[in-house]
Design an enzyme around this catalytic site. Structure first.
Site, mmCIF file in Angstrom:
data_model
loop_
_atom_site.group_PDB
_atom_site.id
_atom_site.type_symbol
_atom_site.label_atom_id
_atom_site.label_comp_id
_atom_site.label_asym_id
_atom_site.label_seq_id
_atom_site.Cartn_x
_atom_site.Cartn_y
_atom_site.Cartn_z
ATOM 1 C CG ASP B 341 -0.147 -0.059 2.518
ATOM 2 O OD1 ASP B 341 0.805 -0.877 2.591
ATOM 3 O OD2 ASP B 341 -0.457 0.692 3.462
ATOM 4 C CD GLU B 342 -0.856 4.998 3.006
ATOM 5 O OE1 GLU B 342 -1.647 5.949 3.088
ATOM 6 O OE2 GLU B 342 -0.157 4.601 3.951
ATOM 7 C CB ILE B 343 4.180 2.752 -3.637
ATOM 8 C CG1 ILE B 343 4.296 1.327 -3.102
ATOM 9 C CG2 ILE B 343 5.448 3.191 -4.354
ATOM 10 C CD1 ILE B 343 4.225 0.290 -4.178
#
Lengths: 589, 589
Positions: B341-343
């Site tokens: 998630d959330e790169i």
């Protein structure tokens, strides 16, 4: 007691600006000294630490040795200082002076041993911890100042073996004389031990007024000698009462910790629980609070449950005077909080005697006037200053004019409209205690608690920008959002006031209303957010340049939170632990 | 394990509607039976109670007597049932059958003793407690169903001397096979005892997946045999690590409680803590997360601290494969949550090797493709289904196309956009676990936690209707407001899906991200809100007529909250205690 404050935020604030002589060292100092609240004045030209002697003792002058409150406090601090061995998250890097020199004692000198713990009592102290020398010195004008200094000293001690910051001079005194926490023990009950722990932690944060909102419509937990049936029939049960002995213990514990216990018996609203014992004096008791089809303006209560004292019935005052007299006997504090908030017209209007009174030309305001006129003189006769919620004068629907509320006998507590109501109250010459819901209510932002709330049955999130959509907006909490420590810390309670007005601001209180809280979650709801109030009321929220110091404060508050936890108070964490070991890296910018 | 769910909300839901044969008794029953979650099917034609024999015992057939997980569970429940003596807030008014007849035993029969605790294992059971007769019977297809039935039985016992509801038949089975709680132990650490207590309470709520978000940028508390330096240099310290023995204890404890432990090692984002041991494989580590003057889109992390694994470096995969292999060894669960998630583009773009790659025509998406292609086959090779956050495919900036994510090897967990993303995910043929932040995030509504946030320095409350005003709007919490139990309870995770889509919904998880939580406040943050998920996932949120049953549910949930507290879990109160003794009086209308 003088009816007007001897301490006042504004003038001391200027003093603070001009007298502080820490300047550039603040950044270094703050990573070494994690005092909370920060004292007004610290001089520490050469940061060092000294080992504490294993036989370290706090020495009271012989005249103080048997002081009713200071003496037990000294025993308590002596034990804490010798055994705490607190390890800060960031270990201080100050050098030890010389490991063969140890600090043997702290000598306490107090000028006035008899000043009672009232509003505006002198809480100042000076603390000197020498680099070379066997004794530190704590000097105060009163025992209450000595208590504050003891706490400061205890926070300067850390590690195992114990060491203490040395070469340090502190002068300290509060900006505001009234620094409080309100706890509502009526919506849900708290054990006596919860109250004692709260007072203990208040003392550690230099907070000095425990505002005990004891009773409300939901329960009447206080056992009163003259009116035992109120608790017998109005409490949540035998195990959820406060006996006179409990109250005595709490009041004494408060005095030993420099914390006043200010009782509140809310009336004439918020009295549904009185109907168990006295159904005849309570209007609209045990009714559904907001019947379907009834306009909200005509509801019976601002929340479940219902009930207001009937001002037209003589028995109301017989009971209430017994209550006031008993409470004044149990609580020595010169302030008696009489409530008078949120009178709901529909509840009085539901009563036949009141309907009759109104149809004969009487008004709701006159009902309240009757009530105030029948109780305030009695409160005053017991040498108590009456504290009322601002509603008594400012409520839009039911209020009395200021002529019924002599400013020398009455203090108003504000909770609505932020600085506007503070300004309004002081403009009329009243002293004010600030507990603005917009800033100081600790229960806000926790969603709604009413059952059968169909507004939650929503499968798609509301789009942003629709604050009146229930769930996507305030989530059901009337005072949403949650008040963070920074929100509390940054509020200036004399905002917008002139010097005359500011002198009437006695201080502030954070408030935990307990619809959604009880023993299980108490500590985390109150701490460390009440600590933020503690500092902003004690030494302010600005640095020596006048700039708000929240960026520096969080580092100390983080450390202080961990120390409170280690002392047994389950304060919630403000940030990931990573932020404590990476100072400044969790800032907004 | 079958790649597709054997249990599916929609079809069982219809079954629920048609098969339930409680009808009008529900109101009476609910004040007597405070089961949580409510079973699918209860028949109790003549409400009665029977005294429990002081020598009451749970009897397992000889073949089950030494069952690794059921046997300790039986001992535990036997002790609980004999010693709990729980006194409900509202004492049940059912008559005792005959005080000379006591229930001597509960006999357990299990058809399949070997079915492992995997997704969609049969958790059904039947429970019969006779009015006259010495033994009750619990029948289940698996030991996991027997565990669920034991919990139900324990909740039917109350009082001193203990009595149990009798003349009662229960058939029960879950609507969804995946019913979870996510706990983030990286932002702040939790003691092993906290995790065990959470699992114990999950089991009591018939929740069956502890999603352990073990590591993140802030800390790496898991000690891995092949990569011990990750914890050594990335944890918060020796006292804040999970050893392999701790993990083994937690996994075994989970099995004894019917709770799977699903590990998550988030990567390639959220890996700043890996840089202590392996600085060369982590980009942008230890940088200020969002430098002043840098557009928010170019920040280095979605929150402090920073760090992402570098997909271009072979050593990244050497380390990560060791990690995956160790974790697969420690956690027997067939699901391995791989994060993704959330790169944050800025973090990768801060790295010279990646800058070079991008300037030669490579893309961020290709970087992620490389990462997935280098790790997913390895996860699959260990017989693990990979669970990824939906971002891996749906993130607006960095994602991979579905061709990189074989639906038989991958499950996606959704957290954005409520039902829209659930729909999007199942429309592409993926199984989905629902943890919508709009409904299921337990950390929301707690204000902001970043330091130095000048937006709190505001002296006047924002007027209503200005949601983008920071403090008057969301109070600093990105997913404001707080999600109440009703909000969680009312959400239908298959909303808007057709039957095919609904079959791909495995279940849901509430999530506690720990920026503002640790041991001190854990129980109150999770409970009883996770209980709301427990029931909605187990037997749904509607009554036999198809109407949402939140108005009835709060009475049971209130009672269940008090019972959880008495069992040692500090669940927060939902309402004043007064509401429990005045049923219906705290409703909205």
């Amino acid at each position: 007691m003088s009816p007007f404050p001897a301490l006042h935020g504004v003038s001391l604030f200027f003093f603070f600006f001009t007298s502080l002589y820490i300047t550039t060292e603040i950044t270094t100092v703050q990573s070494q000294i994690n005092l909370w609240p920060l004292p007004r004045n610290i001089s520490w030209p050469n940061p060092q630490a000294t080992l504490l002697s294993p036989t370290f003792e706090i020495i009271l002058s012989p005249a103080l040795n048997n002081h009713l409150y200071l003496s037990p406090a000294v025993s308590r601090y002596n034990l804490l200082i010798l055994t705490e061995h607190y390890q800060p998250v960031l270990t201080p890097t100050v050098n030890l002076t010389n490991s063969t020199l140890t600090l043997q004692s702290l000598t306490i000198t107090v000028a006035d041993q008899t000043a009672p713990l009232h509003y505006a009592v002198d809480e100042s102290y000076t603390l000197n911890i020498p680099t070379v020398g066997s004794s530190a010195n704590l000097t105060a004008n009163t025992v209450w100042g000595a208590l504050r200094g003891l706490e400061t000293f205890s926070q300067l001690v850390w590690g195992n073996p114990s060491r203490v910051m040395s070469g340090l001079d502190v002068w300290d005194a509060p900006l505001y004389g009234h620094r409080g926490v309100l706890l509502d023990t009526a919506r849900n009950y708290y054990a006596v031990s919860d109250i004692l722990r709260t007072i203990k932690t208040m003392s550690a944060n230099k907070l000095n007024v425990f505002h005990w909102h004891i009773t409300d419509s939901q329960s009447f937990p206080l056992v009163l000698p003259s009116e035992p049936e109120l608790a017998q029939k109005g409490s949540y049960g035998l195990a959820m009462q406060y006996s006179p002995e409990d109250v005595k213990m709490i009041v004494e514990f408060g005095l030993e910790h420099g914390v006043r216990v200010m009782p509140e018996i809310d009336a004439p609203g918020h009295t549904g629980s009185w109907a168990g014992a006295y159904p005849e004096i309570v209007t609209c008791a045990n009714m559904f609070w907001s019947p379907p089809g009834t306009p909200y303006a005509d509801r019976y209560a601002s929340e479940p449950g219902t009930g207001q004292l009937n001002p037209l019935i003589p028995e109301t005052y017989e009971v209430l005077k017994n209550v006031i007299n008993d409470v004044a006997g149990l609580f020595p504090d010169p302030y008696y909080h009489a409530g008078a908030d949120e009178i709901v017209p529909g509840c009085w209007e539901a009563d036949p005697t009141i309907q009759n009174y109104l149809s004969n030309g009487g008004t709701l305001d006159q009902l309240l006037e009757t009530f105030i006129n029948s109780t305030l003189p009695y409160i005053s006769s017991l040498n108590r200053t009456a504290v009322y919620w601002e509603d008594v004068m400012l409520d839009a629907t039911v209020n009395v004019t200021s002529s019924f509320l002599p400013p020398d006998k009455v203090i108003l507590q504000t909770w609505n409209n932020g600085p506007n109501n503070t300004q309004l109250i002081v403009s009329k010459g009243y002293r004010v205690i600030v507990s603005s819901a917009d800033f100081y209510y600790l229960d806000c932002g926790h969603g709604g608690w009413l059952g059968n709330d169909s507004r939650y049955d929503e499968q798609v999130e509301d789009p942003p920008g629709q604050p009146f959509n229930y769930v996507g907006g305030d989530g059901g909490s009337w005072c949403d959002p949650y008040k963070t420590w920074q929100r509390i810390y940054d509020y200036d309670i004399t905002y917008g006031l002139n010097e005359t007005g500011a002198k009437l601001v006695l201080g502030g209180e954070v408030a935990l209303w307990s619809e959604q809280a009880d023993s299980t979650v108490l500590d985390g709801r109150i701490w460390p957010r009440a600590s933020a109030l503690g500092e902003t009321m004690w030494s302010g929220n600005r640095d020596e340049t006048g700039k708000k110091r929240y960026a520096e404060a969080i580092n100390r508050l983080n450390e202080w939170r961990y120390r409170m936890v280690s002392r047994g108070t389950m304060a919630e964490p403000l940030q990931p632990l990573w932020c404590l070991t990476h100072l400044g890296m969790c800032n907004l910018d």
